[in-house]
Write a protein that holds these residues in place. Structure first.
Motif, short mmCIF file in Angstrom:
data_model
loop_
_atom_site.label_atom_id
_atom_site.label_comp_id
_atom_site.label_asym_id
_atom_site.label_seq_id
_atom_site.Cartn_x
_atom_site.Cartn_y
_atom_site.Cartn_z
N ILE A 148 -1.81 -16.12 2.00
CA ILE A 148 -2.83 -15.33 1.65
C ILE A 148 -4.09 -15.94 1.12
N THR A 149 -5.08 -15.60 1.77
CA THR A 149 -6.50 -16.16 1.29
C THR A 149 -6.91 -15.13 0.35
N ASP A 150 -7.87 -15.92 -0.54
CA ASP A 150 -8.66 -14.92 -1.75
C ASP A 150 -9.27 -13.76 -1.05
N GLU A 151 -9.79 -13.81 0.04
CA GLU A 151 -10.51 -12.61 0.72
C GLU A 151 -9.57 -11.66 1.09
N GLU A 152 -8.40 -12.02 1.77
CA GLU A 152 -7.22 -11.12 1.94
C GLU A 152 -6.72 -10.48 0.68
N LEU A 153 -6.57 -11.26 -0.27
CA LEU A 153 -6.05 -10.61 -1.58
C LEU A 153 -7.07 -9.91 -2.07
N ARG A 154 -8.22 -9.99 -2.14
CA ARG A 154 -9.39 -9.01 -2.52
C ARG A 154 -9.29 -7.62 -1.86
N THR A 155 -9.17 -7.66 -0.43
CA THR A 155 -8.96 -6.71 0.58
C THR A 155 -7.59 -6.05 0.15
N LEU A 156 -6.70 -6.70 0.18
CA LEU A 156 -5.27 -6.00 0.18
C LEU A 156 -4.84 -5.40 -1.27
N ALA A 157 -5.20 -5.67 -2.41
CA ALA A 157 -4.94 -5.29 -3.54
C ALA A 157 -5.52 -4.04 -3.68
N PRO A 158 -6.60 -3.51 -3.39
CA PRO A 158 -6.77 -1.91 -3.55
C PRO A 158 -6.10 -1.27 -2.52
N GLN A 159 -6.13 -1.67 -1.54
CA GLN A 159 -5.16 -0.81 -0.28
C GLN A 159 -3.81 -0.63 -0.62
N VAL A 160 -3.16 -1.67 -1.06
CA VAL A 160 -1.61 -1.50 -1.81
C VAL A 160 -1.70 -0.50 -2.86
N ALA A 161 -2.67 -0.50 -3.70
CA ALA A 161 -2.73 0.24 -4.91
C ALA A 161 -2.92 1.83 -4.46
N SER A 162 -3.71 1.93 -3.35
CA SER A 162 -3.97 3.14 -2.85
C SER A 162 -2.75 3.69 -2.36
N ILE A 163 -1.90 2.84 -1.60
CA ILE A 163 -0.65 3.46 -0.88
C ILE A 163 0.23 3.75 -1.82
N VAL A 164 0.58 2.88 -2.98
CA VAL A 164 1.39 3.18 -4.08
C VAL A 164 1.11 4.40 -4.77
N ALA A 165 -0.22 4.56 -5.21
CA ALA A 165 -0.39 5.94 -5.66
C ALA A 165 -0.18 7.10 -4.61
N TYR A 166 -0.37 6.93 -3.62
CA TYR A 166 -0.24 8.14 -2.63
C TYR A 166 1.36 8.27 -2.73
N VAL A 167 2.15 7.34 -2.57
CA VAL A 167 3.79 7.57 -2.55
C VAL A 167 4.10 8.03 -4.11
N GLU A 168 3.32 7.66 -5.09
CA GLU A 168 3.80 8.00 -6.29
C GLU A 168 3.60 9.86 -6.48
N GLN A 169 2.93 10.46 -5.59
CA GLN A 169 2.67 11.95 -5.57
C GLN A 169 4.09 12.47 -5.24
N LEU A 170 5.25 11.88 -4.86
CA LEU A 170 6.25 12.32 -4.47
C LEU A 170 7.22 12.51 -5.74
N ASN A 171 6.58 11.82 -6.87
CA ASN A 171 7.57 11.98 -8.15
C ASN A 171 7.01 13.46 -8.68
N GLU A 172 6.03 14.04 -8.43
CA GLU A 172 5.39 15.23 -8.78
C GLU A 172 6.42 16.56 -8.31
N LEU A 173 7.03 16.12 -7.23
CA LEU A 173 7.64 17.14 -6.45
C LEU A 173 8.87 17.53 -7.27
N ASP A 174 9.11 18.99 -7.19
CA ASP A 174 10.42 19.28 -7.83
C ASP A 174 11.54 19.38 -6.71
N THR A 175 12.47 18.53 -7.11
CA THR A 175 13.53 18.31 -6.02
C THR A 175 15.08 18.54 -6.61
N SER A 176 14.91 19.38 -7.62
CA SER A 176 16.09 19.81 -8.28
C SER A 176 17.09 20.47 -7.59
#
Length: 107
Positions: free
Chosen positions: A19-47
């Motif tokens: 992975i190049t430094d340029e790819e690293l700078r591009t991917l870090a915020p993209q992956v962070a955004s994906i993880v934040a989106y998926v973490e929204q599932l923790n807010e659901l009541d699945t009891s």
């Protein structure tokens, strides 16, 4: 927990990715955004939701197992390779599918 460039570099290393430094700078915020989106599932009541166990028909009905789930002996190397079209040194040899070359490699 925010995803950092250091996290992305570690993941790339574990996945054996260059992975190049340029790819690293591009991917870090993209992956962070994906993880934040998926973490929204923790807010659901699945009891009241029953855990999925697999084996569902297209209609969503459970199916019964057709055989007992128990450990059985494996084929063994010789028997597994007995009818392989091109075995080599105790391994299956298959065409390389990455890189566009038709070189056979041992797997």
């Amino acid at each position: 927990m925010p995803i950092t460039e250091s996290d992305i570099r570690k993941i790339a290393t574990l996945a054996h990715l260059e992975i190049t430094d340029e790819e690293l700078r591009t991917l870090a915020p993209q992956v962070a955004s994906i993880v934040a989106y998926v973490e929204q599932l923790n807010e659901l009541d699945t009891s009241s939701v029953e855990p999925a166990t697999g084996g569902l028909t297209p209609e969503g009905e459970r199916t019964e197992a057709v055989r007992e789930d128990r450990a059985r002996p494996s084929l063994g190397q010789a028997l597994a390779l007995e009818q392989a079209p091109d075995p080599a040194h105790g391994h299956f040899r298959v065409p390389k599918v990455i890189g566009g070359s038709e070189v056979k490699e041992n797997l």
